[in-house]
Design a protein around this motif. Structure first.
Motif, mmCIF file in Angstrom:
data_model
loop_
_atom_site.group_PDB
_atom_site.id
_atom_site.type_symbol
_atom_site.label_atom_id
_atom_site.label_comp_id
_atom_site.label_asym_id
_atom_site.label_seq_id
_atom_site.Cartn_x
_atom_site.Cartn_y
_atom_site.Cartn_z
ATOM 1 N N UNK A 1 8.479 -11.999 18.519
ATOM 2 C CA UNK A 1 7.863 -11.389 19.702
ATOM 3 C C UNK A 1 7.220 -12.448 20.592
ATOM 4 N N UNK A 2 6.572 -13.421 19.940
ATOM 5 C CA UNK A 2 5.947 -14.494 20.711
ATOM 6 C C UNK A 2 7.009 -15.339 21.435
ATOM 7 N N UNK A 3 8.118 -15.613 20.745
ATOM 8 C CA UNK A 3 9.159 -16.432 21.377
ATOM 9 C C UNK A 3 9.715 -15.752 22.628
ATOM 10 N N UNK A 4 9.815 -14.442 22.548
ATOM 11 C CA UNK A 4 10.373 -13.714 23.690
ATOM 12 C C UNK A 4 9.367 -13.554 24.831
ATOM 13 N N UNK A 5 8.141 -13.323 24.473
ATOM 14 C CA UNK A 5 7.161 -12.988 25.508
ATOM 15 C C UNK A 5 6.480 -14.205 26.115
ATOM 16 N N UNK A 6 6.470 -15.339 25.409
ATOM 17 C CA UNK A 6 5.715 -16.483 25.915
ATOM 18 C C UNK A 6 6.270 -17.008 27.235
ATOM 19 N N UNK A 7 7.591 -17.227 27.405
ATOM 20 C CA UNK A 7 8.069 -17.724 28.703
ATOM 21 C C UNK A 7 7.751 -16.760 29.840
ATOM 22 N N UNK B 1 7.926 -10.758 6.467
ATOM 23 C CA UNK B 1 8.672 -9.972 7.440
ATOM 24 C C UNK B 1 7.822 -9.723 8.697
ATOM 25 N N UNK B 2 6.550 -9.352 8.481
ATOM 26 C CA UNK B 2 5.655 -9.142 9.633
ATOM 27 C C UNK B 2 5.461 -10.428 10.418
ATOM 28 N N UNK B 3 5.375 -11.562 9.683
ATOM 29 C CA UNK B 3 5.197 -12.846 10.356
ATOM 30 C C UNK B 3 6.422 -13.180 11.211
ATOM 31 N N UNK B 4 7.633 -12.934 10.662
ATOM 32 C CA UNK B 4 8.858 -13.224 11.422
ATOM 33 C C UNK B 4 8.917 -12.383 12.693
ATOM 34 N N UNK C 1 16.013 -19.934 25.797
ATOM 35 C CA UNK C 1 14.750 -19.853 26.519
ATOM 36 C C UNK C 1 13.540 -19.800 25.602
ATOM 37 N N UNK C 2 13.744 -20.143 24.306
ATOM 38 C CA UNK C 2 12.636 -20.131 23.345
ATOM 39 C C UNK C 2 11.981 -21.497 23.307
#
Length: 471
Positions: A324-330, A316-319, A432-433
């Motif tokens: 969070x990474x998918x949203x913040x990386x772009x 769950x923590x990994x997901x 946008x991911x």
């Protein structure tokens, strides 16, 4: 025929007493002899013996007469005793009831004792440096004494009590009389020659000076001093000192004390071992109780009862982290890209930075020179300070310019645009991911491919998965 009278013991003692005392021949007599076994009791009465070469006479001096003595006589002193002979009815013995003691000098035995003591001391036989240390745990204790005396029984009793496993080896000898000294010396030499013991006890019980004299003989003292086996001397009572005591490695006041010195108290070791065993048992019990408590606590833990819960929570923590990474990386890429573009613009025209600095510097310089006048005596100081300030400002500008160039080069090296410029691209899905695997792509989905100089929008028509071997 007249009847024969039968006397009782008491009557006979009384009869003899009356005959002796009524004769008048044994009153106010003077007897010369050596003092032996002198002892003053708490009552104040003194009991001793007078002796010569062939006989011994018991004596008593009651407290009233004894109070006139300037000092108690020493065993071996030759004295003249003045008094009367009387019979002690209870024991049936006669003794000299002494009224006066007149000293005639040191007795023959004491004189011989002192002479031999001085001689042997001068030879070093009594030196502390030559005395040997007693063994701590002897296996065999040699006993040289009379087999019929109380001393050997005391040694055996105490030794067995302190260490039941110790071996006791008795060499029987005479401890008084003319042959005693030779037998004692022979026994000591025999035990040493055959190494029959780890420690020797030599001695006897109490007695008069004459009874103990064998242990003052030179042959015995030299045998004790020459013994290679550590030797304990135990002769007489605590107040008795013989030359053997001075030559021995250790002196004991009594035979019982000699056994205590020679034999280690294994009971003490057993008690110590038992205490350590109990301490170890308690420590092990505490450890087992603590381990049991920890085990029970762990067994009752929900984590161990349901171990998959740990994996579920981790997944769950990994997901959440991946989301969070998918949203913040772009967004982060666009921010970095914007900052990079701004830095590139600055690097293309670094002269603008210097122009702004020079403009500020010129403004400050004009304001400074527009001063109407300087305070008296400070013009030279102001101008020198101004000169140093100019040099410092120029130096700071050069340093800032160098640091800016280094930072720009570093940003340029890590810029994702440089990666794109080398022919790489980044693909994003409709949300946008970032697409990192073909498993995340769907047929017919619109995707955006980011290149160095722009973007390409396309629709997925075919998906091919690459095997682990590269096919």
């Amino acid at each position: 025929m007249a009847e024969i009278h039968t006397y009782s013991v008491t009557e006979m003692n009384r009869l003899i007493k009356n005959l002796v005392e009524s004769s008048g021949r044994v009153t106010n007599v003077q007897v010369r002899g050596e003092i032996s076994n002198f002892k003053r009791y708490p009552s104040g009465h003194c009991y001793f013996s007078l002796k010569d070469s062939t006989g011994v006479l018991k004596c008593v001096m009651f407290r009233r007469q004894a109070s006139h003595l300037l000092q108690d006589p020493v065993n071996g002193d030759t004295v003249v005793a003045v008094g009367s002979i009387g019979i002690y009815e209870r024991d049936g013995v006669y003794q000299l009831y002494t009224d006066l003691l007149i000293a005639e000098g040191t007795g023959n035995l004491m004189q011989a004792y002192e002479n031999l003591k001085n001689k042997l001391a001068a030879e070093g036989l009594f030196s502390e440096q030559r005395k040997k240390k007693l063994p701590e745990h002897p296996q065999t204790v040699g006993i040289i004494t009379s087999p019929a005396g109380a001393a050997v029984r005391d040694v055996i009793t105490v030794s067995r009590r302190r260490d039941p496993g110790v071996q006791l080896l008795l060499y029987p000898v005479q401890v008084q009389g003319k042959a005693a000294a030779g037998e004692i010396a022979k026994a000591i030499r025999f035990m040493n020659r055959h190494r029959l013991a780890d420690v020797l006890i030599v001695g006897r019980g109490g007695g008069s000076m004459e009874d103990l004299w064998a242990f003052n003989e030179e042959i015995v003292v030299r045998a004790i001093a020459a013994s290679e086996i550590p030797l304990i001397s135990s002769v007489g009572h605590e107040t008795d000192f013989t030359l053997s005591d001075f030559a021995a490695d250790k002196r004991a006041a009594t035979p019982s004390q000699a056994a205590e010195l020679a034999v280690a108290d294994t009971g003490q070791y057993r008690r110590q071992i038992e205490r350590e065993r109990q301490k170890l048992e308690k420590a092990v019990l505490r450890m087992l109780q603590e381990r049991t408590r920890l085990y029970q606590k762990a067994a009752a833990s929900r984590m161990l009862q349901d171990p998959l819960r740990i994996i579920d929570r981790a997944e769950e923590r990994l997901d959440r982290t991946m989301e969070k990474l998918r949203r913040s990386l772009p967004v982060r890429i666009e921010n970095r890209e914007f900052r990079l573009q701004q830095a590139i613009k600055v690097l293309k025209r670094p002269d603008r930075i210097l122009e702004k600095a020079e403009q500020r510097f010129t403004a400050v310089q004009k304001a400074f020179y527009n001063q109407a006048s300087f305070p008296e005596g400070y013009e030279t100081q102001y101008r020198e300070t101004w000169r140093r300030g100019n040099e410092r400002i120029r130096e700071l500008l050069r340093n800032k310019e160098q640091k800016l160039a280094l930072q720009a080069a570093g940003l340029q090296a890590v810029s994702p645009l440089n990666v794109l410029a080398r022919g790489y691209s980044v693909t994003l899905n409709e949300q946008g991911e970032l697409l990192k695997s073909v498993s995340a792509a769907r047929w017919g989905e619109e995707i955006c491919t980011r290149l160095n100089d722009g973007k390409i929008y396309s629709v997925i028509q075919q998906i091919e998965r690459q095997d682990d071997d590269g096919r």
